[in-house]
Each structure stands twice: as C-alpha cells, then as structure tokens.
Design an enzyme around this catalytic site. Structure first.
Site, PDB file in Angstrom:
ATOM      1  N   GLU A  48      -1.200   1.321  -6.070  1.00  0.00           N
ATOM      2  CA  GLU A  48      -1.097  -0.386  -5.124  1.00  0.00           C
ATOM      3  C   GLU A  48      -1.058  -1.983  -5.550  1.00  0.00           C
ATOM      4  O   GLU A  48      -2.022  -2.086  -6.071  1.00  0.00           O
ATOM      5  CB  GLU A  48      -1.653  -0.228  -3.890  1.00  0.00           C
ATOM      6  CG  GLU A  48      -2.253   1.395  -3.107  1.00  0.00           C
ATOM      7  CD  GLU A  48      -3.537   1.183  -2.110  1.00  0.00           C
ATOM      8  OE1 GLU A  48      -3.666   0.291  -1.679  1.00  0.00           O
ATOM      9  OE2 GLU A  48      -4.050   2.579  -2.100  1.00  0.00           O
TER      10      GLU A  48
ATOM     11  N   HIS B 176       1.041  -1.407  -0.108  1.00  0.00           N
ATOM     12  CA  HIS B 176       0.266  -0.165   0.399  1.00  0.00           C
ATOM     13  C   HIS B 176       0.741   1.488  -0.237  1.00  0.00           C
ATOM     14  O   HIS B 176       0.808   1.834   1.186  1.00  0.00           O
ATOM     15  CB  HIS B 176      -1.010   0.068   1.158  1.00  0.00           C
ATOM     16  CG  HIS B 176      -2.163   0.825   0.916  1.00  0.00           C
ATOM     17  ND1 HIS B 176      -1.661   2.306   1.434  1.00  0.00           N
ATOM     18  CD2 HIS B 176      -3.485   0.534   1.107  1.00  0.00           C
ATOM     19  CE1 HIS B 176      -3.410   3.249   1.203  1.00  0.00           C
ATOM     20  NE2 HIS B 176      -4.034   2.372   1.815  1.00  0.00           N
TER      21      HIS B 176
HETATM   22  O1  TA6 Z   1      -6.105   1.317  -0.315  1.00  0.00           O
HETATM   23  C1  TA6 Z   1      -7.662   2.231  -0.693  1.00  0.00           C
HETATM   24  C2  TA6 Z   1      -8.040   1.618   0.958  1.00  0.00           C
HETATM   25  O2  TA6 Z   1      -8.181  -0.411   0.872  1.00  0.00           O
HETATM   26  C3  TA6 Z   1      -9.010   2.769   1.114  1.00  0.00           C
HETATM   27  O3  TA6 Z   1     -10.248   2.046   0.798  1.00  0.00           O
HETATM   28  C4  TA6 Z   1      -9.016   3.636   3.010  1.00  0.00           C
HETATM   29  O4  TA6 Z   1      -9.245   2.952   3.389  1.00  0.00           O
HETATM   30  C5  TA6 Z   1      -7.067   3.282   2.866  1.00  0.00           C
HETATM   31  O5  TA6 Z   1      -6.799   1.714   1.677  1.00  0.00           O
HETATM   32  C6  TA6 Z   1      -6.105   3.270   3.929  1.00  0.00           C
HETATM   33  O6  TA6 Z   1      -6.532   1.875   5.125  1.00  0.00           O
HETATM   34  P1  TA6 Z   1      -6.278   2.259   6.209  1.00  0.00           P
HETATM   35  O7  TA6 Z   1      -6.632   1.116   7.171  1.00  0.00           O
HETATM   36  O8  TA6 Z   1      -5.006   2.243   6.262  1.00  0.00           O
HETATM   37  O9  TA6 Z   1      -6.565   3.554   6.883  1.00  0.00           O
END
Ligand code: TA6
Length: 299
Positions: free
Chosen positions: A273, A171
């Site tokens: 990602e 991520h």
């Molecule tokens: O990658 C996108 C995502 O799944 C969004 O839906 C948002 O939740 C983001 O990740 C961040 O997630 P986090 O749990 O790190 O705040």
C-alpha cells in the site's frame, strides 16, 4: 438505489461496449469499463476499483467472496481509498478505521477515452455528516485510468478557510496464487516499523516474504515488484507523493476472525500500500490542492 440513477448514469455517460453501469447490490452502483485491452469494475460507493483484468490473465485484484456490498460497510478487496486518516484514530477510537471516504457515495464526474484506455473521474466533498467526524471542508477527486497499466490519482483540495492535515493510503489487495510463495522486491535495506503489538523497528534484509500475520510500514517510496510464481507473473507498483509503503496480510487466524473474508482466501492476496502517514501527513492551506499517484501493472 433507484434504478433511475443507474439509468441516468447509462444515459449520460454510457459508451457502447466501453462503459456501462449496473447495481451490484442495493446502494452499490458499479461502472464496468472495457478499454485499452483491460476490463475493470469500479464501485461508485467508496470510489473503489474492484477488479482489473488484462487480456485473459487472472484478475490483478483480490475481492473477497464474502465482501459486504452494503452502505456503511467497507468493501473487502480491490483498492480502498483510506482518507483523511490511515488506520485507527488513537485519539478517537470511535471513528472508522481508514477514514470515511471508502464508505461514502462518490459522484461520477466524467469518462475520458485515452490512447492507453479510459480515465474515470469520481468526486466527493465535505458534508455536515463528514464535518461531524472531521471538522474541515474538503473536496476529493479520484481519477482511475484503466488500461494495460492502471493508475489512480487522488487529488485533495482545501476549499475551506483553515488548513487541514490528512494522512492517507491506497490499500490495494493484489491477487496472488499463494502468498506463501510470493516475494516482494524493492524494499531491501529499508527500515520498517512492525505495526503488530510489541513490534519495533528493523531493516529489511532481502525480499519481503509472508509466512504469518504481517503488518509493516516501510520507509520506501520506490517501485515494488510482487513476484508470483504460482500465477507466473510479476505485479509492479509505482507511487508518487507517497513516501511509505505498508505490507499487510492477515494470515490464517486473523482472517478467520474477519466475517467478510472468505475461508482460506488470505492465501490469495497481499496488500502493498502506498501510504502517507505520521509525520508525512498532507498539510493543505486554504485554497491548496495536492495530487498523489499510484500505478500498477503485470509483467
Ligand atoms: O493496511 C494494514 C491495515 O491497517 C491493517 O492494520 C488492517 O487493519 C488492514 O489495514 C485492514 O483494515 P480494514 O479496516 O480494511 O479491515
């Protein structure tokens, strides 16, 4: 964290001028790497690459000025490892979003000097606590190669007696000058699912641009190019074993509701990602291992 852990890490793995360890915050040990013309910080907590600078250029990664560096809390920025599930668990909303290894203490395994830089290996494995969340034996190794090109390899293994299925993603929060001026190439013509409430499926026309809350899953495994005119660079990404790509930016309103995101900093980041989700989940039979790779660099 007892300083004896930091002292032990420096004594066992420290390399003058190339690798040292310090405590960024209580319970958060960080490796500082200088290799291959690059400088990086890696948190052993979460096995999270926090920063990567090449030459005198701005950091390739965004790290929130309000990130929480506290055991049990995810670090906002760098490259979180989402495993053994990506996103929320619809069947178990009580479980942490993006799995539990980004809030686990990983063990430092080794540092290997390479012609292109240095490879850092970290590992974590199942415990009674993880099995209460996810009832499987597992072993994970993350190999982070630091140099002018960064590479992350996640090697998952199944030492147990039963098969397991895991979804996952890296991520990365890439740092950009102003996200509203950024174009992401490489997904033209691919189908994406809009992950926002009420979102449907669509086909990506030209470059991906961000002008509002964006959360999309693209069926796109290829090379991406993040064009950043403000910083005058392109960040290139490549992925192996990840059939999909998620593009996310919280934009103003959602970012303001995030206590660990600095004011206005949503404009300085974009997440592109490599993901393996849904029907593409990793299925490991007993004794099997699987390696997934992700690389990124600036041009
Ligand atoms: O990658 C996108 C995502 O799944 C969004 O839906 C948002 O939740 C983001 O990740 C961040 O997630 P986090 O749990 O790190 O705040």
């Amino acid at each position: 964290m007892a300083t004896n852990l930091i002292d032990s890490l420096n004594a066992r793995h420290g390399l003058d001028g190339a690798l040292s360890f310090h405590e960024k915050a209580p319970g958060i040990a960080v490796a500082h790497v200088r290799a291959g013309g690059a400088e990086a910080e890696i948190s052993l907590y979460g096995a999270q690459l926090l920063s990567l600078k090449v030459g005198g250029a701005p950091d390739l990664l965004y790290l929130s000025s309000r990130s929480l560096f506290a055991p049990g809390k995810a670090i906002r920025g760098g490259v979180p490892v989402c495993w053994p599930w990506f996103g929320p668990r619809s069947d178990r909303p009580d479980l942490p979003v993006h799995g539990f290894v980004r809030t686990a203490q990983w063990d430092f395994e080794s540092a290997q000097t390479l012609p292109e830089g240095m490879r850092i290996s970290l590992a974590t494995s199942s415990t009674p606590e993880t099995k209460a969340l996810w009832p499987h034996d597992f072993r994970l190794r993350l190999e982070i190669t630091i140099g002018r090109r960064a590479r992350l390899d996640l090697v998952m293994s199944n030492p147990g007696a039963e098969a397991y299925s895991a979804t996952c993603a890296f991520h990365p929060y890439f740092r950009v000058g102003d996200v509203s001026g950024v174009s992401v190439l490489g997904m033209e013509g691919t189908v994406f699912a809009d992950r926002l409430p009420g979102g449907g499926e669509a086909t990506q026309g030209g470059a991906v641009r961000i002008d509002s809350l964006t959360d999309r899953l693209y069926a796109c495994p290829g090379v991406k190019r993040i064009l950043d005119p403000r910083l005058g660079r392109e960040i290139v990404t490549a992925q192996e074993g990840f059939p999909s790509t998620v593009v996310w930016n919280p934009w103003e309103e959602k970012a303001r509701a995030m206590p660990d995101m600095g004011e206005g900093e949503y404009r300085s980041m974009i997440c592109v990602e490599p993901a393996r989700v849904g029907g593409d989940a990793c299925l490991l039979e007993p004794g099997q291992s699987l390696r997934l790779g992700f690389g990124f660099w600036s041009e």
